[in-house]
Design a protein around this motif. Structure first.
Motif, short mmCIF file in Angstrom:
data_model
loop_
_atom_site.label_atom_id
_atom_site.label_comp_id
_atom_site.label_asym_id
_atom_site.label_seq_id
_atom_site.Cartn_x
_atom_site.Cartn_y
_atom_site.Cartn_z
N PHE A 150 0.84 -1.20 0.00
CA PHE A 150 0.00 0.00 0.00
C PHE A 150 0.87 1.25 0.00
O PHE A 150 0.48 2.29 -0.50
N TYR A 195 -6.68 -12.83 6.34
CA TYR A 195 -6.98 -11.42 6.56
C TYR A 195 -5.87 -10.59 5.93
O TYR A 195 -4.69 -10.80 6.22
N THR A 235 -4.45 -6.82 5.59
CA THR A 235 -4.62 -5.50 6.21
C THR A 235 -4.87 -4.41 5.18
O THR A 235 -5.42 -3.37 5.52
N GLN A 236 -4.46 -4.64 3.93
CA GLN A 236 -4.71 -3.59 2.93
C GLN A 236 -6.20 -3.41 2.70
O GLN A 236 -6.68 -2.32 2.43
N MET A 237 -6.94 -4.52 2.77
CA MET A 237 -8.38 -4.45 2.55
C MET A 237 -9.15 -4.54 3.86
O MET A 237 -10.35 -4.33 3.91
N ASN A 238 -8.45 -4.89 4.89
CA ASN A 238 -9.05 -5.06 6.21
C ASN A 238 -10.21 -6.03 6.22
O ASN A 238 -11.28 -5.78 6.79
N TRP A 252 -6.48 -6.43 -5.80
CA TRP A 252 -6.00 -5.29 -5.01
C TRP A 252 -4.69 -4.76 -5.59
O TRP A 252 -4.49 -3.55 -5.73
N ASN A 266 -4.04 -1.07 -6.95
CA ASN A 266 -3.25 -0.16 -6.12
C ASN A 266 -1.82 0.04 -6.62
O ASN A 266 -1.56 1.04 -7.26
N GLN A 276 -13.60 1.38 -0.46
CA GLN A 276 -12.80 0.14 -0.40
C GLN A 276 -11.86 0.01 -1.58
O GLN A 276 -11.00 -0.87 -1.57
N ARG A 329 -9.00 4.33 -1.79
CA ARG A 329 -7.95 3.82 -0.90
C ARG A 329 -8.15 4.19 0.57
O ARG A 329 -7.20 4.39 1.32
N ILE A 349 -10.01 2.41 3.02
CA ILE A 349 -10.25 1.37 4.03
C ILE A 349 -8.96 0.80 4.63
O ILE A 349 -8.98 0.22 5.72
N THR A 350 -7.84 0.98 3.95
CA THR A 350 -6.59 0.44 4.49
C THR A 350 -6.28 1.06 5.86
O THR A 350 -5.85 0.37 6.78
N CYS A 351 -6.51 2.36 5.99
CA CYS A 351 -6.30 3.01 7.29
C CYS A 351 -7.60 3.12 8.07
O CYS A 351 -7.63 2.90 9.27
N HIS A 352 -8.68 3.51 7.38
CA HIS A 352 -9.97 3.59 8.06
C HIS A 352 -10.59 2.21 8.05
O HIS A 352 -11.57 1.94 7.36
N GLU A 353 -9.98 1.33 8.82
CA GLU A 353 -10.32 -0.10 8.84
C GLU A 353 -11.79 -0.31 9.20
O GLU A 353 -12.28 0.22 10.19
N PHE A 354 -12.46 -1.12 8.40
CA PHE A 354 -13.82 -1.53 8.76
C PHE A 354 -13.95 -3.02 8.54
O PHE A 354 -13.57 -3.55 7.49
#
Lengths: 361, 238, 384
Positions: A311, B183, B185-188, B199, B203, C231, C235, C237-242
């Motif tokens: 990322f 899991y 973390t990039q997509m959470n 992804w 990205n 999502q 870009r 959701i990587t930091c604003h995790e849900f």
């Protein structure tokens, strides 16, 4: 493609000064070898402790910086690789004091095209100190170095600086496989550009350059520190990805008589440290992207960096400096953007016994 | 399945053979059953698995005679392979020497197989081995898919910024298809390999993601999975 | 017979004695194992009501939730007497009518003094790993201690001064006695009560929650497109995790997105901060050094100018945005990220221009508006 790596825990932690004077701290950390993040080490990584001490300790000590493997595509300054190189140039320009000179470690271009070189030349133009350009295979195999030489001059040279003899090699030469196959220039370029090409040819310095090197070194005193800049590693790390120089032993033999020899190489895009007999090898970071460590052959002195988060384009990438000590040894700093800097000191290399564990790929 | 277990199984099988003589009298009169009937006349021993449906005729070994250990193991392995695979009635003939085994499924004529590993292939095909033509087609078609994936993986066409998959993943390193679902973390969220491929396309490569049933997606997956087959998995490091 | 009988009786006596000794020992061990912080008299325990599948927040073992303690914490939360001049309560900056924030650019404390940072919401703060924009407090208890003695916030000269002030208020004496079983009030009593109240300030029940639960028309088509962008292309959701386990839209990490880098020389600021050896909570009060963000806590160069990822629930209620309140609307926040943040030497490598269209920007804002809960806690409370 990773979830949070456990390796993060292995990342060396910030070292607090406590009551120790900076000088003492430095001595200790230099002995410890790999240092991360001194509190003094701020936005401008040039003010690293290593450098400050080097500047204080004697006239012969100095620092040079490197930027390497930017792999520019002719897609303007907003392309992520162009932005990364720009960032490195800004970082180096912010160094106070400025380094004595800068090495560009090769692979400025991705496909050896004139537009890529001209974009690169424009981005690196603001660099203030003297810049030495080295050639990489991505610069070379579209037109066999023609454009690169027009832009940047001779790919092989040597110079002396403050009592150290520096050599710049073109170490990405391979045997001609393209004439027979009647490849177009771009086919040849793409063939060379693919790291995991099972039909790829190993890099060499070549007989002609080895002869030149022998003559060049003939006039250099055995006690004079020698630093060799080479795009390929000048040793044999992992053949399938051409992390490899086929005539490495011959080149190493030419360097054998000298007391203090350091090779600084590009191509591998990772924190990489090796020592073979009298020669210490340091890899350079790429500004563009990190390569994974090879599945085998990682030199045991290497402290492996964690896998980068895809990322974050500044994770696992960066630039660096080399501090030349009074004895002509080099303490190498990897300025990993978005991580803390890593210093690999010469002293540390003498003490490492065990392979440093790292992530698997 | 350890050796002690196999020895135990041998023992069970030997017990299972005791009531055999009486049963054999009732067998129908096809080829295989004739073999069984003749078993007492020839120097053979018949070993029956506990399901009663799988039998091995061991040639060169008298009824009641203790088999050499190696032979006993072979018989046990054969019976286990047969039992693991199907419910059918199978009679196997184990020759006195040589490695070829003969199999009769549900009273069908015997087919010859070289090794126990070949048995499943024989069984799915109703007693017929795959032809060379079949095998060539399968290999070529599989390789075509992988090659298509290799080409996509090694060219910037999936993205839009000149970056290709192999730039970060030479030889598909760091892809670890065997670790999905996991899991990311990039997509959470927990995702499959194809989600991570998409992804990366969106990205680092700044391209448009592929439909999940896009042939290109399948091909890329095919390349990654084949390139990583047999690679060591170290949990916690991927 | 008699003898035997007597023996049996003797045995019985012995057994009863042994049993009593055992009971006593168990009681002693039990007492010993009680949480050490304070004696906790009985109280009605309080269970947080969470949607199924959501991870429980971490509640410190020595501060279990009880109804009485929450009620006491609530009183303290709304009480301006916690400040030096009786003008500022917790609720002044974390106002239930303003999404538990204050609607201001930066917080305003006693005597109209402005702090350096924007007041974050308290809603769902119980679920976060750290508190404050730089994460310098690990618990709500730790957090609550700091504004009380911050000269620019509630301005009490010391924690002891507050303890003395509270101890002299008869109503509080009684309720502290009820909750903590002691006449001697401490600062830890005060902040554990406030933290307990804050742990009840949780909010779900937003249209987006119903959408995620399967009700497709719970949010507009535009918001649904926004969720996809959130999502994907944008870009976020990587930091604003849900995810269903942790639906709070933060990864609890710290990133430099360039908000802090407004023409300041952060290199020299950072060096100054490092050499002073000052407490981060003091540095965070200063306008300039506060901009160093997470670096103040870790002293690691990679953290210079990095601030905690905000949660996004009820985000439409808590304008203005960013750690310094510099973005006034959700639209301007989207614009900020669309242009790739603000370039600076420590910009996070995940921040890059997004090339969103005008429609896409609107969709993202619509999506964020769908995160507002229908039933916010303390909706009836007013802050005087």
């Amino acid at each position: 493609m990773s979830t949070e790596s456990n390796g993060k825990n292995e990342r060396l932690k910030h070292i607090n000064f406590g009551g120790v004077s900076r000088r003492e701290f430095l001595k200790t950390t230099m002995k410890a070898g790999v240092v991360v993040a001194s509190s003094e080490y701020m936005l401008n990584p040039s003010q690293s402790m290593v450098q400050q001490v080097a500047m204080k300790s004697g006239a012969e000590e100095f620092v040079f910086a490197y930027i390497s493997d930017s792999h520019l595509l002719a897609r303007g300054k907003e392309h992520r690789f162009a932005r990364a190189l720009t960032k490195a140039v800004e970082d180096v320009n912010a160094m106070k004091p400025q380094p004595d000179f800068i090495l560009y470690g090769g692979d400025l271009a991705q496909l050896g095209l004139r537009d890529e070189f001209s974009l690169g030349k424009e981005i690196i133009a603001p660099l203030k100190p003297k810049l030495y350009m080295m050639v990489g295979e991505h610069d070379w195999y579209y037109d066999m170095g023609e454009a690169w030489k027009e832009f940047f001059g001779k790919p092989t040279c040597s110079f002396d600086h403050k009592g150290v003899h520096f050599v710049v090699l073109n170490s990405i030469l391979v045997e001609d496989y393209w004439s027979e196959k009647k490849m177009t220039p771009m086919e040849r370029m793409l063939f060379m550009a693919q790291l995991d090409n099972p039909r790829g040819r190993p890099f060499t310095v070549g007989e002609e350059q080895r002869k030149w090197l022998k003559e060049d070194l003939a006039g250099v005193g055995r006690g004079t520190p020698v630093v060799v800049f080479s795009h390929s590693p000048l040793y044999k790390y992992y053949r399938p990805w051409n992390f490899w120089t086929d005539d490495a032993e011959e080149v190493q033999a030419l360097l054998a008589p000298f007391k203090s020899v350091t090779v600084i190489h590009g191509h591998t895009h990772q924190v990489l440290t090796n020592k073979i007999k009298n020669v210490v090898f340091h890899g350079m970071l790429s500004t563009a992207w990190p390569w994974p460590y090879a599945p085998e052959g990682i030199p045991r002195l290497t402290v492996q960096m964690d896998r980068a988060d895809p990322f974050n384009q500044f994770d696992g990438t960066g630039w660096g400096t080399a501090a030349v000590t009074a004895r002509g040894k080099i303490d190498k700093t990897y300025n990993l953007w978005d991580r803390n800097p890593m210093v690999v000191s010469y002293e540390k290399l003498l003490t490492v016994k065990e392979q440093v564990a790292g992530p698997s790929y | 399945m350890g050796i002690p277990y196999k020895i135990f199984l041998c023992f069970c099988l030997c017990l299972a053979t005791l009531p055999y003589a009486a049963k054999a009298e009732d067998s129908s009169v096809d080829n295989a059953s004739n073999d069984l009937r003749q078993s007492r006349e020839k120097a053979v021993q018949v070993v029956t698995a506990c399901d009663g449906r799988k039998k091995v005729i061991v040639e060169g070994c008298q009824e009641g005679e203790a088999m050499p250990e190696q032979k006993a193991r072979k018989v046990a392995e054969l019976l286990m392979t047969l039992m693991e695979f199907c419910e059918d009635e199978i009679i196997a003939k184990l020759p006195k020497t040589g490695m070829f085994i003969q199999l009769s499924v549900n009273g069908m004529p015997y087919v010859t197989v070289g090794d126990t590993e070949e048995i499943p292939l024989i069984l799915v095909h109703g007693g017929k081995a795959h032809t060379e033509r079949e095998k060539k087609i399968w290999a070529a078609e599989m390789n075509r898919m992988i090659t298509e994936g290799y080409a996509l993986f090694h060219s910037p066409g999936l993205g839009k910024n000149g970056i290709s998959c192999d730039m970060c993943h030479p030889d598909a390193s760091n892809t670890h298809p065997e670790t999905y679902p996991k899991y990311q973390t990039q997509m959470n969220k927990a995702v499959l390999l194809r989600d991570m491929i998409n992804w990366c396309i969106e990205n680092p490569m700044e391209g448009d993601k592929l439909a999940e049933d896009d042939q290109k997606m399948k091909a890329v997956e095919a390349y990654i999975i084949s390139a990583r087959a047999g690679k060591k998995l170290e949990p916690g490091k991927h | 017979m008699t003898r035997t009988h007597r023996e049996e009786r003797g045995n019985l006596m012995q057994r009863v004695m042994e049993m009593m000794i055992h009971c006593f020992m168990v009681y002693c061990i039990f007492c010993f194992l009680q949480p050490a912080a304070f004696p906790q008299p009985e109280g009605d325990s309080y269970v947080l009501s969470l949607p199924p599948g959501v991870l429980e927040p971490v509640i410190p073992e020595n501060n279990p939730l009880t109804k009485e303690k929450i009620a006491l914490g609530r009183n303290l939360y709304f009480d301006k007497r916690l400040s030096a001049d009786d003008t500022i309560s917790c609720a002044t900056c974390h106002d239930p009518q303003k999404g538990f924030a204050d609607g201001r650019t930066v917080a305003v404390g006693i005597k109209g003094q402005k702090g350096p940072r924007n007041s974050p919401t308290v809603l769902n703060a119980a679920f976060f790993d750290t508190q404050f924009w730089d994460g310098r407090a690990l618990t709500l208890e730790d957090q609550a201690k700091q504004p009380i003695v911050n000269p620019k916030e509630m301005g009490m000269p010391s924690h002891d001064a507050l303890v003395e002030k509270i101890s002299n208020i008869p109503g509080y004496r009684t309720s502290f006695k009820t909750v903590f079983g002691t006449d001697k009030i401490t600062i830890d009593h005060i902040v554990t009560a406030i933290a307990s109240f804050e742990r009840t300030l949780i909010s779900f029940n937003a249209p987006f929650d119903r959408f995620i639960a399967g009700k497709n028309d719970a949010i507009s088509d535009s918001a649904q497109r926004g969720w996809k962008l959130f999502q994907g292309k944008a870009r976020c959701i990587t930091c604003h995790e849900f995810n269903r386990s942790y639906p709070f839209f933060t990864n609890n990490k710290f990133h430099n997105v360039g908000v802090a880098m407004k023409g300041e020389d952060f290199g020299s600021l950072a060096r100054k901060a490092a050499s002073s050896g000052a407490d981060p909570s003091l540095l965070a009060q200063e306008e300039a050094s506060a901009e160093l963000g997470r670096y103040l806590v870790t002293k690691e160069p990679k953290d210079i100018g990095a601030f905690k990822t905000s949660g996004l629930r009820n985000i439409a209620l808590t304008a203005p945005y960013m750690h310094d309140g510099s973005e006034l609307t959700l639209e301007s926040v989207i614009e900020f990220y669309n242009k790739g943040g603000v370039s600076n030497p420590n910009l996070d490598g995940g921040i890059r221009p997004l090339n969103l269209t005008e429609d896409e920007k609107k969709d993202l804002v619509e999506f964020m508006k769908s995160l507002t809960s229908d039933d916010l806690p303390e909706s009836g409370a007013t802050v005087k």
